[in-house]
Design an enzyme around this catalytic site. Structure first.
Site, mmCIF file in Angstrom:
data_model
loop_
_atom_site.group_PDB
_atom_site.id
_atom_site.type_symbol
_atom_site.label_atom_id
_atom_site.label_comp_id
_atom_site.label_asym_id
_atom_site.label_seq_id
_atom_site.Cartn_x
_atom_site.Cartn_y
_atom_site.Cartn_z
ATOM 1 N NE ARG A 338 -4.199 -1.787 1.808
ATOM 2 C CZ ARG A 338 -4.252 -2.943 2.457
ATOM 3 N NH1 ARG A 338 -3.356 -3.217 3.381
ATOM 4 N NH2 ARG A 338 -5.203 -3.816 2.208
ATOM 5 C CB ALA A 339 4.389 1.836 0.973
#
Ligand SMILES: [Zn+2]
Length: 405
Positions: A338-339
């Site tokens: 998700r980064a």
């Protein structure tokens, strides 16, 4: 549920009246006004129920009247431009204007198609589930070619801190259940579809409620089951949460689900604090006047956000820019995928906000901190280091045994 934005038009056309002393204020913003007002009027978030169009809702504090807090403002606007950023978490102590700023987004909201029906029926439901997926009234309308939805500004749906599972998911409509068709009284998650779901103090919410919200947010839909019946509802909302680190932490798996992480600290500059106070006082005396002071900026920003939203699908992320981002994430030893989703989607929103269709290095630079902070896990790092040690030990022992044979 009433639509707080309904008052928007009236507000912009009404004449000015009264005196507020606001003319003497030469600042670009204010902070913590809502908290101040809440204290003065004795009103707090617990009193606000979904759809309560109270006084302050009709005159949200202008977004651009928030003093300082540039990062917070930028992050919130990027989230409006590109929902794929995955929402935003505002981290900071009480009284720093987090709630004020989120509510002030109301005037900047993009337009979305929203159901006209109590059950939330949409034209697109027919594509996936056929006419059966509509309520009888909407099915009839659909067959006559009448619209089931209308274009409206997106709403800010607030989740009360004491929200129960039933409020969040919805409950069975007894009459409909009796006629052998499950209809669920739409819950907060369904009302939040295409809108913004705001959770104040997300770290104080019950785990089971948070889990349901995060699952719905990730899937874009959720299913309610009652006995043999099941109904699926859309929930493609942008999640906006706040947390005060003094009041407890957030489980890592919840923290991971928020896209941008915005730090909201108290204003340190005396001038800024004074400006904030003056604007707060002006707003209390005559909110309409303060809203009018920022009407032009608000209108321009709303148009620009709408234009940037249109541009987003065309914005390209060049491979060399992506590589810089991935190198940074690797250097930081961040595990969650998700980064990069948040980092790249925020960078695309930056480019779109600038009217460009290609992401540049500087876009990445401007969003890197807010996309990547609070993502490293000391626990996971230590855990993997321990694991590596164990793997070496297993290999060694195996070698020893085999060598001994
Ligand atoms: Zn319907």
């Amino acid at each position: 549920m009433s639509d707080p934005n309904e008052d928007q038009e009236e507000k912009n056309t009404d004449g000015m009246e009264g005196e507020s002393g606001a003319e003497t204020i030469h600042v670009s913003g204010i902070r913590s006004i809502r908290d101040l007002i809440d204290r003065v009027t004795g009103r707090n978030l617990d009193d606000l129920s979904l759809g309560d169009a109270g006084y302050a809702e009709q005159w949200p504090f202008p977004f651009f009247a928030v003093v300082g807090q540039q990062e917070m403002k930028l992050g919130l606007i990027l989230t409006l431009i590109n929902p794929n950023i995955g929402g935003v978490l505002l981290v900071g102590p009480r009284g720093t204007g987090k709630t004020t700023s989120v509510r002030s987004l109301m005037d900047l909201m993009p337009y979305v198609y929203e159901s006209n029906c109590y059950y939330g029926c949409l034209e697109e439901d027919v594509e996936t589930g056929g006419l059966e997926s509509l309520c009888p009234a909407c099915a009839e309308k659909y067959q006559k070619g009448e619209p089931l939805s209308s274009l409206r500004p997106a709403k800010l749906v607030e989740l009360p801190l004491n929200a129960k599972m039933e409020d969040v998911l919805g409950s069975v409509d007894e009459k409909a259940a009796a006629s052998n068709r499950l209809r669920v009284r739409r819950g907060i998650l369904s009302h939040a579809d295409k809108n913004i779901l705001y959770i104040d103090e997300v770290n104080l919410l019950k785990d089971e409620v948070v889990d349901v919200i995060l699952d719905a947010s990730a899937q874009g839909s959720y299913t309610v089951r009652r006995g043999q019946f099941a109904a699926t509802y859309r929930s493609r909302f942008t999640l906006v949460g706040t947390m005060n680190p003094e009041e407890g932490t957030l489980r890592p798996q919840i923290l991971d689900r928020f896209g941008l992480r915005l730090m909201v600290e108290g204003l340190e500059d005396t001038e800024e604090r004074l400006s904030a106070y003056k604007l707060a006082r002006a707003y209390m005396t005559n909110p309409k006047r303060v809203v009018e002071m920022y009407a032009d900026e608000t209108m321009i920003a709303r148009d620009e956000i709408a234009a940037a939203r249109k541009l987003i699908p065309e914005v390209d992320l060049p491979e060399e820019i992506a590589k810089i981002g991935l190198d940074l994430i690797r250097e930081l030893e961040i595990a969650s995928l998700r980064a990069e989703i948040t980092l790249f989607e925020a960078a695309r929103a930056m480019a779109a906000a600038d009217g460009r269709t290609v992401v540049e290095e500087d876009d990445l630079r401007q969003v890197a901190t807010m996309a990547l902070r609070l993502r490293r896990s000391k626990f996971i790092e230590d855990y993997f280091t321990d694991q590596e040690g164990e793997e070496v030990e297993i290999d060694k022992k195996l070698e020893k045994i085999m060598g001994g044979n």
